[in-house]
Motif scaffolding. Structure first.
Motif, mmCIF file in Angstrom:
data_model
loop_
_atom_site.group_PDB
_atom_site.id
_atom_site.type_symbol
_atom_site.label_atom_id
_atom_site.label_comp_id
_atom_site.label_asym_id
_atom_site.label_seq_id
_atom_site.Cartn_x
_atom_site.Cartn_y
_atom_site.Cartn_z
ATOM 1 N N LEU A 37 0.829 -1.206 0.000
ATOM 2 C CA LEU A 37 0.000 0.000 0.000
ATOM 3 C C LEU A 37 0.866 1.261 0.000
ATOM 4 O O LEU A 37 2.008 1.246 0.452
ATOM 5 N N VAL A 38 0.300 2.349 -0.493
ATOM 6 C CA VAL A 38 1.002 3.635 -0.565
ATOM 7 C C VAL A 38 0.278 4.635 0.334
ATOM 8 O O VAL A 38 -0.888 4.967 0.083
ATOM 9 N N ASN A 39 0.941 5.083 1.377
ATOM 10 C CA ASN A 39 0.284 6.045 2.286
ATOM 11 C C ASN A 39 1.100 7.317 2.476
ATOM 12 O O ASN A 39 1.068 7.944 3.528
ATOM 13 N N VAL A 40 1.835 7.693 1.411
ATOM 14 C CA VAL A 40 2.694 8.884 1.493
ATOM 15 C C VAL A 40 2.310 9.959 0.473
ATOM 16 O O VAL A 40 3.072 10.888 0.226
ATOM 17 N N VAL A 41 1.118 9.844 -0.105
ATOM 18 C CA VAL A 41 0.698 10.789 -1.146
ATOM 19 C C VAL A 41 -0.538 11.561 -0.670
ATOM 20 O O VAL A 41 -1.371 11.025 0.074
ATOM 21 N N ASP A 42 -0.642 12.821 -1.149
ATOM 22 C CA ASP A 42 -1.806 13.673 -0.814
ATOM 23 C C ASP A 42 -2.000 13.813 0.692
ATOM 24 O O ASP A 42 -3.110 13.703 1.192
ATOM 25 N N LEU A 43 -0.912 14.031 1.389
ATOM 26 C CA LEU A 43 -1.016 14.210 2.831
ATOM 27 C C LEU A 43 -1.673 15.552 3.117
ATOM 28 O O LEU A 43 -1.436 16.541 2.434
#
Lengths: 314, 111
Positions: A168-174
């Motif tokens: 999963l990717v949780n480092v975008v659009d913070l």
């Protein structure tokens, strides 16, 4: 912080090399009967003993290639140490996952150097990006290298050894004031990806920032991580592997085991133990203990994990 | 530190020249403001300025940061000692944050 005075010459090269000897580490995971166990790679003999028949895989994280500040003037060198450790392991893992921050500044040369070193393991590597991998102007270098066959900003799933892995990717659009972020598109994909899977299928979710709330004051958590965890609630065995915080943390909640891996580059302080989560400069002698490996054992039919903290020195 | 000194000197020189040529029209230049990033904190976290003021952020951490105000301005990634400047030409409240570490927030109030 350090008590070391970096005067005219700073730390001598020899001293740095000495203190880096043990700096690079990874976590070996082995899946026996569908239940992942993790083994420290500090002691390869121990790993060999513990490696029961089944599938094993490695997790490395936060290599920060390009980082050259006092906390570790040669992050590439310590990544190489980790790779040498991996190559020396008697039981060859099936593959490796890298939970992000491959590079420090998303420079092409940093990605190239990381690839040059990591490829020496001759293992398949499944990557997810950290926030440091998405800071080139056009945000394309990570995706060019590792984005093939992935969805959205780079999420994907695969099956190995009877285990379903989801990157999963949780480092975008913070969002300002917030934490890590998965976003509705990725969550919808995840729900769909897991649909129809047998509840006895072991699930491994991996992402850079912890999916659980470790320390929101330092941004160590994922805003909508709870929604991802809802989708895996019905599964008998769920393991969540993260990086980002450069230290081992773990907890078990019901059927879900959470674990964060150490960095191969530099340690970060325990939550709240310093003014900021920035790179922690420690005395040379202490660095080894900061970068030691903990063994985490998942045992079938036991809810609590057995944690064996094994410092590299002392 | 050498870099910092040289840069400071450069700014001082620039101001001195501008003042010499354009005084008193450039008086507002003297109000230009600095914000430092130390330990993942914008300091000062809130700043009140007049229209026309240029604010310069300097990253003094060993970790890169960004300065982002949604729809208003966005810096490149600032490595250690990198700077970003923005001139505020309209009054209003400008919330901003670091897009890499979103718990880092700040506010510029422009009057």
């Amino acid at each position: 912080m350090s008590g070391q005075d970096h005067g005219d010459d700073g730390v001598s090269r020899r001293k740095v090399l000495e203190c880096m000897t043990w700096a690079g580490t990874g976590v070996l995971w082995t899946v026996t009967g569908g239940v992942p166990r993790s083994l420290g790679i500090i002691d390869s003999a121990e790993a060999a003993t513990a490696a029961a028949p089944g599938m094993s895989f490695l997790q490395i994280s936060d290599s920060h290639v390009g980082f050259d500040k006092p906390a570790n003037p040669n992050a590439l060198g310590t990544l190489e140490e980790a790779v040498n450790k991996i190559n020396a392991m008697p039981a060859k893992p099936s593959f490796m996952i890298h939970t992000g921050d491959i590079t420090h500044l998303s420079k092409a040369a940093e990605f190239d150097n990381a690839e040059r070193i990591i490829s020496q393991t001759k293992l398949d590597v499944h990557y997810v990006p950290g926030e440091h991998d998405f800071i080139d102007e056009e945000v394309k270098l990570y995706r060019e290298r590792y984005g093939r066959g992935t969805k959205g900003h780079g999420w994907y799933s695969f099956d190995a050894g009877g285990v379903h892995f989801v990157g999963l990717v949780n480092v975008v659009d913070l969002k300002a004031g917030g934490l890590g972020n998965l976003g509705t598109e990725q969550l919808a994909w995840l729900e769909d990806d897991l649909r129809g899977k047998s509840k006895s299928t072991p699930i491994v979710l991996f992402a850079h920032i912890p999916l659980w709330t470790v320390y929101p004051e330092w941004g160590w958590g994922t805003e909508d991580g709870g929604r991802a965890l809802e989708y895996v609630k019905g599964f008998g065995s769920v393991t969540v592997l993260n990086g980002h915080i450069h230290q081992v943390m773990q907890k078990v909640e019901g059927n879900v085991t959470f674990h964060t891996a150490r960095s191969t580059a530099f340690p970060q302080p325990a939550p709240g133990a310093a003014p900021s989560p920035g790179p922690m400069k420690v005395e040379d002698a202490r660095l080894r203990s900061m970068l030691g490996v903990a063994s985490i054992n998942f045992k079938q039919n036991e809810q609590r994990l057995a944690i064996i903290d094994t410092p590299l020195q002392g | 530190m050498k870099t910092l000194n040289r840069r400071d000197f450069g700014v001082d020189l620039g101001l001195a020249l501008a003042a010499a040529i354009l005084l008193p029209a450039t008086k507002a230049r003297a109000d230009d403001m600095e914000i430092h990033i130390d330990n993942f904190v914008f300091q000062p976290a809130e700043l009140k300025i007049k229209v026309g003021t240029t604010v310069t952020w300097t990253n003094r951490d060993d970790i890169p940061h960004t300065i982002v105000s949604a729809g208003k301005f966005r810096s490149k990634t600032l490595d250690t000692d990198d700077k970003f400047s923005f001139t505020f030409t309209n009054a209003g409240d400008y919330k901003y944050f670091c897009s890499l570490h979103p718990h880092m927030t700040g506010m510029i109030k422009v009057e």
